[in-house]
Design a protein around this motif. Structure first.
Motif, PDB file in Angstrom:
ATOM      1  N   GLN A   1     -32.745  74.863   0.749  1.00 56.18           N
ATOM      2  CA  GLN A   1     -32.552  74.899   2.113  1.00 56.18           C
ATOM      3  C   GLN A   1     -33.856  74.727   2.944  1.00 56.18           C
ATOM      4  N   GLN A   2     -34.926  75.464   2.108  1.00 51.41           N
ATOM      5  CA  GLN A   2     -36.438  75.426   2.613  1.00 51.41           C
ATOM      6  C   GLN A   2     -36.877  73.983   2.830  1.00 51.41           C
ATOM      7  N   ILE A   3     -36.630  73.312   1.804  1.00 49.51           N
ATOM      8  CA  ILE A   3     -37.235  71.942   1.413  1.00 49.51           C
ATOM      9  C   ILE A   3     -36.027  70.980   1.597  1.00 49.51           C
ATOM     10  N   SER A   4     -35.874  70.453   2.932  1.00 45.73           N
ATOM     11  CA  SER A   4     -34.816  69.415   3.010  1.00 45.73           C
ATOM     12  C   SER A   4     -35.535  68.092   2.560  1.00 45.73           C
ATOM     13  N   GLY A   5     -34.574  66.954   2.594  1.00 47.90           N
ATOM     14  CA  GLY A   5     -35.312  65.581   2.228  1.00 47.90           C
ATOM     15  C   GLY A   5     -36.323  65.283   3.159  1.00 47.90           C
ATOM     16  N   GLN A   6     -36.068  65.377   4.526  1.00 50.59           N
ATOM     17  CA  GLN A   6     -37.340  65.105   5.537  1.00 50.59           C
ATOM     18  C   GLN A   6     -38.242  65.875   5.340  1.00 50.59           C
ATOM     19  N   THR A   7     -38.218  67.220   5.037  1.00 61.81           N
ATOM     20  CA  THR A   7     -39.430  68.298   4.950  1.00 61.81           C
ATOM     21  C   THR A   7     -39.919  67.624   3.594  1.00 61.81           C
ATOM     22  N   ALA A   8     -39.349  67.582   2.801  1.00 61.45           N
ATOM     23  CA  ALA A   8     -40.052  66.888   1.479  1.00 61.45           C
ATOM     24  C   ALA A   8     -41.063  65.665   1.849  1.00 61.45           C
ATOM     25  N   LEU A   9     -40.536  64.740   2.356  1.00 57.36           N
ATOM     26  CA  LEU A   9     -41.380  63.650   2.728  1.00 57.36           C
ATOM     27  C   LEU A   9     -42.622  64.231   3.565  1.00 57.36           C
ATOM     28  N   ARG A  10     -42.399  65.120   4.611  1.00 57.35           N
ATOM     29  CA  ARG A  10     -43.213  65.524   5.509  1.00 57.35           C
ATOM     30  C   ARG A  10     -44.512  66.148   4.571  1.00 57.35           C
ATOM     31  N   LEU A  11     -44.091  66.972   3.703  1.00 51.89           N
ATOM     32  CA  LEU A  11     -45.062  67.652   2.870  1.00 51.89           C
ATOM     33  C   LEU A  11     -45.701  66.628   1.840  1.00 51.89           C
ATOM     34  N   LEU A  12     -45.088  65.531   1.358  1.00 44.61           N
ATOM     35  CA  LEU A  12     -45.803  64.739   0.476  1.00 44.61           C
ATOM     36  C   LEU A  12     -47.053  64.051   1.288  1.00 44.61           C
TER      37      LEU A  12
ATOM     38  N   ASP B   1     -37.210  57.240   0.177  1.00 49.24           N
ATOM     39  CA  ASP B   1     -36.057  57.984  -0.158  1.00 49.24           C
ATOM     40  C   ASP B   1     -36.386  59.245  -0.855  1.00 49.24           C
ATOM     41  N   PRO B   2     -36.204  60.481  -0.261  1.00 44.08           N
ATOM     42  CA  PRO B   2     -36.648  61.773  -0.863  1.00 44.08           C
ATOM     43  C   PRO B   2     -35.975  62.108  -1.976  1.00 44.08           C
ATOM     44  N   ASP B   3     -34.653  61.253  -2.423  1.00 43.53           N
ATOM     45  CA  ASP B   3     -34.175  61.546  -3.680  1.00 43.53           C
ATOM     46  C   ASP B   3     -34.403  60.685  -4.748  1.00 43.53           C
ATOM     47  N   GLY B   4     -35.520  59.694  -4.448  1.00 37.49           N
ATOM     48  CA  GLY B   4     -36.037  58.688  -5.287  1.00 37.49           C
ATOM     49  C   GLY B   4     -37.688  59.058  -5.883  1.00 37.49           C
TER      50      GLY B   4
END
Length: 454
Positions: free
Chosen positions: A294-305, A317-320
């Protein structure tokens, strides 16, 4: 003779904008309405916590030129919130983060001295610095300072503030107490401080507070930050919540104290800590995994990367898989108002490590970010968590913890109702407040008037 068991210190962190809060949870409330602050603070006081800790930012963070997703509500002024909370709490300490790079000693000292009086001796100041010109653009004195200059300014800022706090010595001599007349020492409030950063002189307007000076907190993890804390702080706010890392940090900061004529008891180590509680340890583990996703959505994951890669990765793709391209080693231009990019001393080495980790675990971008961006510090039943907290404190990995719920303002309730009673049963946490001031809660003495102020 066996060593006496250490008493545990606990504080409640109101995080404001962050990537800890699960905004999608129906219990997640406003981070700007006063009722939210009251709810968390009163829960902390009901559980006999040492203090309420309020984070602050001086500018909304941006990423790729847009306001960062989790900064949509901003942060209200720290002093306004803490002063209001002083009226709806009785014993709970009130700690606020105030910047030493873009403020002035006289103004900050006057505000904290006033808060200490209004709260009956419950004020604490988390002294921080700012490294980026992005934040500086909000102020007349824009730009930024190099790390060594930031801590040099912070040291002199705190020294100047200390002289102001101490500029009212105990020198009011009763002449005719029945008529309220006193002989005033002409030195009262007089100050003069000149160094490479400040040239100020005048007369301070606020008498010395119930604590002498507010409790000083510090949150730096660099060598300069640790040295600053050893020289000046009453408590250091760290990110080391495991046994090995906690013991190493604890030992390092405590060993620095004798150089400044201080003892280990004069600096408390209080790591930040998150938690997930369940009816069983397995249930808590499942809950923790859900919270992390819940804390790390796909978009949040990309922003943090992007903060490591220093590139626009919105097309990925955050799931890629992770990008094959390497991080951009140029100036940080993706994340503004965040120190994350610069915390990676070697972005290429970190990227290589992350790729190896992702390959070994067959992890997507989102899976990897969930794994590397932190976990709940304490996961388990109330008994498991109480055991773990007590063990870390007794084994000198910490003196206590600053708890960061993943839901505000109600996220502390379960901990207060289940874990705290177990710590109290062990005799390692208070059942009632025995002192009036925050210094008394923390076992800290009232500091003597500084030599410069005499």
């Amino acid at each position: 003779m066996s060593k006496p068991r250490k008493q545990i210190h606990l504080a409640a962190h109101f995080p404001g904008v962050n990537n800890t809060t699960v905004w999608s949870d129906p219990r997640s409330g406003s981070h700007i309405e006063f009722g939210s602050f009251v709810r968390l603070a009163q829960t902390a006081e009901r559980a006999k916590f040492d203090f309420f800790f309020l984070a602050e930012g001086l500018r909304l963070r941006e990423q790729a030129g847009r306001i960062y997703d989790l900064d949509v509500v901003g942060r209200p002024d720290t002093f306004t919130v803490l002063a209001a909370l002083a009226a709806v709490t009785d014993r709970l300490g009130l700690a606020g983060t105030i910047n030493s790079t873009f403020n002035e000693p006289y103004e900050v000292a006057r505000q904290f001295a006033s808060l200490d009086h209004l709260s009956g001796g419950r004020a604490a100041w988390n002294v921080v610095t700012s490294w980026d010109a992005f934040t500086g653009e909000n102020f007349r004195r824009g730009g930024f300072l190099a790390e060594q200059d930031r801590y040099s300014r912070a040291t002199q800022f705190l020294q100047a503030a200390t002289e102001l706090f101490d500029s009212w010595p105990e020198s009011r001599i009763p002449a005719d107490p029945d008529r309220g007349l006193f002989v005033e020492d002409p030195r009262i409030g007089s100050f003069s401080h000149r160094d490479a950063h400040f040239d100020i002189a005048g007369r301070f307007t606020v008498p010395r507070g119930p604590q002498g000076r507010p409790v000083i907190l510090q949150a730096g993890d660099s060598d300069g930050g640790r040295e600053f804390a050893a020289r000046t702080a009453d408590a250091i706010f760290s990110r080391h919540g495991t046994l090995e890392a906690g013991q190493a940090f604890y030992s390092d900061v405590k060993r620095r104290l004798p150089a400044y004529g201080r003892t280990p008891e004069q600096l408390l180590v209080l790591p930040a800590a998150t938690f997930a509680l369940g009816d069983t340890d397995a249930d808590a583990q499942e809950k923790a995994a859900v919270i992390r996703r819940q804390q790390i959505s796909g978009q949040t994951a990309l922003r943090l990367l992007e903060q490591l890669w220093n590139r626009d990765l919105s097309g990925y793709d955050p799931d890629g898989p992770l990008p094959e391209v390497d991080p951009d080693l140029g100036d940080a231009h993706i994340a503004r108002g965040r120190a994350s990019v610069r915390m990676h001393r070697d972005p290429l080495a970190t990227a290589r490590e992350w790729r190896e980790r992702a390959t070994a675990g067959n992890l997507s971008i989102r899976d990897l970010i969930i794994e590397v961006s932190g976990r709940q510090t304490f996961i388990g039943t109330a008994a498991t968590v109480a055991d773990r907290i007590d063990d870390l404190v007794q084994r000198d990995a910490a003196d206590g913890f600053i708890l960061v719920p993943h839901v505000t303002p109600d996220g502390l309730d379960e901990f207060a109702d289940t874990v705290v009673p177990l710590l109290q049963e062990r005799g390692v946490f208070r059942t009632e407040y025995t002192g009036e001031t925050l210094r008394e809660h923390l076992g800290l003495s009232v500091p003597a008037v500084s030599g410069a102020a005499r």
